[in-house]
Design an enzyme around this catalytic site. Sequence first.
Site, short mmCIF file in Angstrom:
data_model
loop_
_atom_site.label_atom_id
_atom_site.label_comp_id
_atom_site.label_asym_id
_atom_site.label_seq_id
_atom_site.Cartn_x
_atom_site.Cartn_y
_atom_site.Cartn_z
N HIS A 65 0.81 -1.22 0.00
CA HIS A 65 0.00 0.00 0.00
C HIS A 65 0.84 1.26 0.00
CE1 HIS A 65 0.30 0.39 4.46
NE2 HIS A 65 0.22 -0.91 4.45
N HIS A 103 6.73 7.47 5.01
CA HIS A 103 6.21 6.80 3.81
C HIS A 103 5.55 7.83 2.90
CE1 HIS A 103 2.62 6.54 6.53
NE2 HIS A 103 2.16 7.19 5.50
N HIS A 105 2.43 8.79 -0.31
CA HIS A 105 1.16 8.55 -1.02
C HIS A 105 1.30 9.28 -2.36
CE1 HIS A 105 -0.81 7.23 2.79
NE2 HIS A 105 0.07 8.07 3.32
N HIS A 128 4.72 11.49 4.56
CA HIS A 128 4.34 11.53 5.98
C HIS A 128 5.52 11.09 6.84
CE1 HIS A 128 -0.14 11.01 4.74
NE2 HIS A 128 0.27 12.27 4.71
S1 B30 Z 1 -0.56 7.95 8.03
O1 B30 Z 1 0.60 8.78 8.16
O2 B30 Z 1 -1.76 8.51 8.59
N1 B30 Z 1 -0.82 7.63 6.51
C1 B30 Z 1 0.26 4.17 10.30
C2 B30 Z 1 1.02 5.30 10.54
C3 B30 Z 1 0.77 6.46 9.82
C4 B30 Z 1 -0.23 6.48 8.87
C5 B30 Z 1 -0.97 5.36 8.61
C6 B30 Z 1 -0.72 4.19 9.33
C7 B30 Z 1 0.51 2.96 11.10
O3 B30 Z 1 1.29 3.00 12.03
N2 B30 Z 1 -0.17 1.85 10.81
C8 B30 Z 1 -0.07 0.63 11.58
C9 B30 Z 1 1.18 -0.06 11.30
N3 B30 Z 1 1.20 -0.66 9.96
C10 B30 Z 1 2.56 -0.69 9.54
C11 B30 Z 1 2.80 0.30 8.46
O4 B30 Z 1 3.00 1.50 8.71
O5 B30 Z 1 2.77 -0.13 7.22
C12 B30 Z 1 0.60 -1.95 9.98
C13 B30 Z 1 -0.23 -2.23 8.74
O6 B30 Z 1 -0.76 -1.25 8.04
O7 B30 Z 1 -0.43 -3.36 8.36
CU1 B30 Z 1 0.72 -0.56 6.72
ZN ZN Z 2 0.54 8.28 5.23
#
Ligand code: B30
Ligand code: ZN
Length: 269
Positions: A65, A103, A105, A128
């Site tokens: 993703h 990461h 988008h 982000h």
């Molecule tokens: S964001 O910056 O709002 N797009 C996470 C952190 C920041 C954003 C979105 C998600 C996050 O910590 N998600 C949970 C951890 N993830 C690991 C990851 O970041 O890669 C687990 C998952 O979802 O399976 Cu994707």
């Molecule tokens: Zn993000």
Amino acid sequence: QVLGWGYRASDQRRWAVLHPACAGRQQSPIAIAARQAIPISIPAMELIGYQNPLPGPLTITNNGHSVALTIPKYSSEEEKKGFRLPYIFGGPLDYEYEIEGLHFHWGDKNNRGSEHTLNDMRLPLEMHIIHRNKKYRNLAEALQHPDGLCVLAFFYQVVEFDAKLLTPIVKNLSAIENYNTSMQLPHTFSLSSILSGLDTERFYTYKGSLTTPPCAEAVTWIVFSDYLPISVFQMDNFRGLLSNLNLPLVDNFRQLQPLFGRRIFVRIT
Ligand code: B30
Ligand code: ZN
């Protein structure tokens, strides 16, 4: 589907089935417009240690993703020698927040890709940088608290020449073309090197959520209004990545979420 969730509109509508917070009233991203933002007098953001090389080895991962940069934690020996991960405070923050990772988008076309919109514009890329409130021990704990995370959001605009800021990441993307692949970067770099020239004095801030499942409402968002440059060639490296379905990994942005009476602030400079 291995991932369990996707970005098609029909998929996004189902996120809340497994992740109820995704149907909450403080969700991200949102539309940001200069006209409706409330000017407030707050300190500038302090980005501490951003000029130091990040601890290595850095890892980039195509998680299906997004492409994420993972930063190793310093060992206790390194901490004794004074090494500290970059952290932030200031702006609207009441606590210090330590870096967790970053990461991106992005879109299939230059007129879309960013998650937030700025004055109704979508930019081709949004980065982000995730930070965790130091009073929480890990990400999982931080996600349970409204003051758990602070995410810095940076917009990119496509320029014709000499946009080399993201080179340490972008030139290695072809090695993680496939879903669920990672690589160690040959060189570490500093966060300030990828933010070079950005005006960090101007930003919007509001209370929101993770933009992906589990959509935890734990995020103080700092959205900078100045743009960073990226070249078309560099954008094409992002667009060459593949998702878990072996399709181009593009348009990995969430639909705009309702404000539900939330206020968006803009820092007075
Ligand atoms: S964001 O910056 O709002 N797009 C996470 C952190 C920041 C954003 C979105 C998600 C996050 O910590 N998600 C949970 C951890 N993830 C690991 C990851 O970041 O890669 C687990 C998952 O979802 O399976 Cu994707
Ligand atoms: Zn993000």
